[in-house]
Design an enzyme around this catalytic site. Structure first.
Site, PDB file in Angstrom:
ATOM      1  CG  ASP A 249       0.533  -0.251 -14.249  1.00 12.52           C
ATOM      2  OD1 ASP A 249       1.297   0.474 -13.561  1.00 12.52           O
ATOM      3  OD2 ASP A 249       0.609  -0.299 -15.493  1.00 12.52           O
ATOM      4  CD1 TRP A 250       3.144   3.676  -9.086  1.00 11.52           C
ATOM      5  CD2 TRP A 250       3.031   1.496  -9.564  1.00 11.52           C
ATOM      6  NE1 TRP A 250       4.145   3.029  -8.385  1.00 11.52           N
ATOM      7  CE2 TRP A 250       4.103   1.697  -8.657  1.00 11.52           C
ATOM      8  CE3 TRP A 250       2.780   0.192  -9.970  1.00 11.52           C
ATOM      9  CZ2 TRP A 250       4.908   0.666  -8.192  1.00 11.52           C
ATOM     10  CZ3 TRP A 250       3.579  -0.844  -9.509  1.00 11.52           C
ATOM     11  CH2 TRP A 250       4.620  -0.597  -8.641  1.00 11.52           C
TER      12      TRP A 250
END
Ligand code: BGC
Length: 681
Positions: A249-250
């Site tokens: 995930d970012w």
């Protein structure tokens, strides 16, 4: 016969020899292995992290070897991240409320078409995290609280997307079950609950060929998701045989060596850990070249499998990808995902009659509620408000439509002068934030005030998840949708006037009050960033059933304007798996409609399961006064539990009760069946 000149032949042969990965007779894995062998160290390292580009996630193309760019974009409600001229679909929770596999597949395919038109090749969705906590700000992006439903529908979305030529990305693996403190909290969970509640949707996605997985922000049992050896290497890649790539995930990557060796393949959106730091780690021998090759191979394999090397690149973020067909599908999904929670006969409204209809509430016209916020949000190209939808539908008739805002004086004046009031309420939530309670604030008071002056009230609720409905006994009907998308007004109008027959079912439980969940701070949001999943298997309706709690509306509930029935046809003898039983189902009404026949299983006591678990559902569309036979196939999984001592799922022998009903709390019929040693063998 046409013959190639010898020099052309030699040229083609040498090109083929130079680019053996372009041989389509090879498997995607074989092609990926050949391509990795041709790459330099620097070329490989570029593929392990995000770089700036025109997409929320981007890996540049390799012109020397002809490797296309990797372009990733959100997400679960349509093309997100600020894209224009895209369909604002209903949210995933609305689409899961359809309990319709074909519609979920069609949605996945339609979303993929738009993403491809925008030049995207990795669709960052679906999100299959279980709605463990009703406050979770991203529940609108999820498929609800049941692992079986999430697994069945999530897989359809993935298949629809991947069959259309885009890499799907099932997220967030795993236990991204709260937004509050999501980047600091550890989900501390026992193996059985993990395997039975939180893993099934991911596992089924992998079994059906999902080509990428996103690891989450949170920790699981004190290890970050994106450097979790147990989760990524052992479960996902080894046990489930996942061949594609894991993307973080970012900004969810926390280390270089640990994450690389635990099974993270790509860091997004940039490279603090998988850029120069990873090169150094390889040079130091802390991460092996084989590990790097495996990571690159996984991404390439996904790209080969989806056809990126064998078709010209197309699409651009500036393209307008809207189509009339997608607008209509958005309406169909919103209508099929709308849930009639309550109806004392006031609905459907009669379009031939003469009456005054007051539409009340800001959400009905001034501020329509269509989508949640965060990476799952979509910029709507247009929104048909409920006021607009109804006004258009009744145009030219003798129904007078008036509107009043949420201002109580204005609302009660309009309601008392009308024959029927539609009170539109709702709220939105966002990624990054949880709700602090489940009420609708001033809108609850608005409904009560309108109920003081008008008895013919229909509440339409556009909501992001569970809400409290303390006013439910004072209103005649409640029609709810989760985030309904751009076509909300048309979909709701068509249901209210009976042009569509509601058939949505709740993918979550609607409680009576918040105390029923009995969330201690240890369980949610956690103390000192440790959230203990001590409820184990008792998530959603499993909790309500086990604790014998009344619900406002149970999981699986949803009414129709028709009335349905079902009865067992013959007996079930489940001697070998899979076993099939048949029942007769009917619509005893002249109106066409659809029912979701839900199959719940009650295990023998010794299994230690919650009272009932969903193990099948069939949505059947009927013409008026029609009947049909429905086959239900149950395989060994339906009678299995995860045995932590064995480390696998095992069938529990004993007497089972199988119930087929219109919700988790109602039965059309039920029967007992013995699962014996012979069926297990
Ligand atoms: C979200 C992901 C999303 C990513 C890229 C993160 O904040 O948790 O679901 O795909 O951003 O936008």
């Amino acid at each position: 016969m046409f013959t190639l000149p010898i020099c052309a032949f030699i040229f083609i042969v040498s090109i083929k020899a130079a680019t053996p990965w372009m041989n389509t007779d090879l498997t995607p894995e074989e092609r990926a292995v050949k391509l990795v062998a041709a790459m330099t160290f620097e070329e490989k390292m570029i593929m392990l992290h995000g770089s700036p580009g025109g997409y929320v996630g981007f890996i540049p193309e390799n012109t020397r070897l002809g490797i296309p760019a990797v372009t990733m974009q959100d997400g679960p409600q349509g093309v997100g991240d600020g894209a224009f001229n895209v369909t604002c679909w209903p949210g995933a929770l609305t689409v899961s409320s359809t309990f319709d596999k074909k519609l979920n597949y069609a949605w996945g395919a339609a979303m993929a078409e738009e993403q491809l038109g925008k030049g995207v090749n990795v669709l960052l969705g679906p999100m299959v995290n279980i709605a463990r906590v009703p406050y979770q700000g991203r529940n609108f992006e999820s498929l609800g609280e049941d692992p079986y439903l999430s697994a069945e529908l999530g897989t359809e979305i993935i298949l629809g997307a991947q069959d259309s030529g885009i890499i799907a990305n099932v997220k967030h693996f795993a236990n991204n079950n709260q937004e509050l403190n999501r980047t600091t909290t550890s989900a501390n969970i026992g193996q059985r609950a993990q395997e039975e509640i939180y893993f099934p949707a991911f596992k089924k996605a992998i079994e059906n060929g999902c080509l990428s997985v996103m690891c989450g922000y949170n920790k699981v049992n004190d290890t970050w998701d994106c450097e979790n050896e147990v989760m990524l290497n052992q479960v996902l890649k080894k046990r489930w045989g996942f061949k594609g790539f894991v993307v973080s995930d970012w900004l969810a990557t926390h280390s270089t060596v640990k994450a690389a060796n635990a099974g993270l393949d790509i860091e997004m959106p940039n490279s603090p850990f998988f850029g120069d730091a990873l090169k150094t780690a390889v040079q130091n021998g802390e991460v092996s070249m084989d590990t790097i090759d495996d990571k690159v191979k996984r991404t390439l394999l996904a790209m080969f499998a989806i056809g990126l090397f064998d078709r010209p690149a197309y699409g651009s973020m500036t393209n307008n990808v809207l189509t009339p067909e997608h607008n209509m599908l958005a309406r169909d999904l919103a209508a099929n995902g709308s849930i009639l929670l309550q109806n004392d006969g006031v609905l459907p409204l009669d379009i031939e009659a003469s009456f005054t209809l007051a539409i009340i509430g800001d959400a009905g016209k001034n501020v329509p509620i269509v989508a949640g916020f965060g990476s799952g949000s979509v910029i709507a190209p247009y929104v048909v408000s409920i006021f607009e939808g109804i006004s258009n539908l009744v145009a030219g008739r003798t129904i007078k439509v008036v509107y009043a805002s949420s201002d109580v004086a204005e609302a009660t004046a309009a309601a008392s002068a009308a024959d029927t009031a539609i009170v539109v309420v709702g709220t939105v939530t966002s990624e990054g934030v949880d709700r602090t309670n489940l009420n609708l604030g001033a809108q609850d008071a608005l409904i009560e005030a309108v109920a003081g002056v008008q008895s013919n009230i229909v509440v339409v609720a556009n909501i992001p998840g569970a809400i409290l409905t303390p006013w439910r006994s004072k209103v005649k009907a409640i029609l709810s949708t989760f985030m309904p998308g751009q076509e909300v007004g048309n979909a709701i109008a068509e249901i209210l006037f009976g042009f569509r027959n509601p058939s949505g079912k709740l993918p979550i439980t609607m409680p009576i009050d918040e105390e029923q969940y009995a969330f201690s701070p240890e369980r949610y949001p956690g103390i000192d960033n440790e959230a203990v999943y001590s409820e184990g298997l008792l998530v959603g309706y499993r909790w309500f059933d086990a604790k014998n709690l009344e619900t406002a509306f149970p999981f699986g509930h949803g009414l129709s304007y028709s009335s349905f029935g079902a009865a067992m046809d013959g007996v079930l003898e489940c001697t070998t798996f899979p076993c099939t039983f048949t029942f007769k189902a009917w619509n005893s009404d002249s109106r066409a409609g659809a029912e979701v026949f839900q199959v719940y299983i009650t295990y023998p006591e010794s299994a230690g399961e919650p009272p009932k678990v969903l193990r099948g559902f069939e949505k059947v569309y009927f013409e008026g006064f029609a009947s049909t036979f429905v086959d239900v196939t149950l395989d060994a999984d339906a009678f299995s539990i995860f045995d932590v001592t064995v480390g696998d799922f095992v069938v529990v022998p004993g007497e089972y009760t199988i119930t087929v009903g219109p919700s988790s709390r109602d039965a059309y019929f039920s029967f007992k069946t013995e699962i014996g040693v012979s069926s297990i063998a």
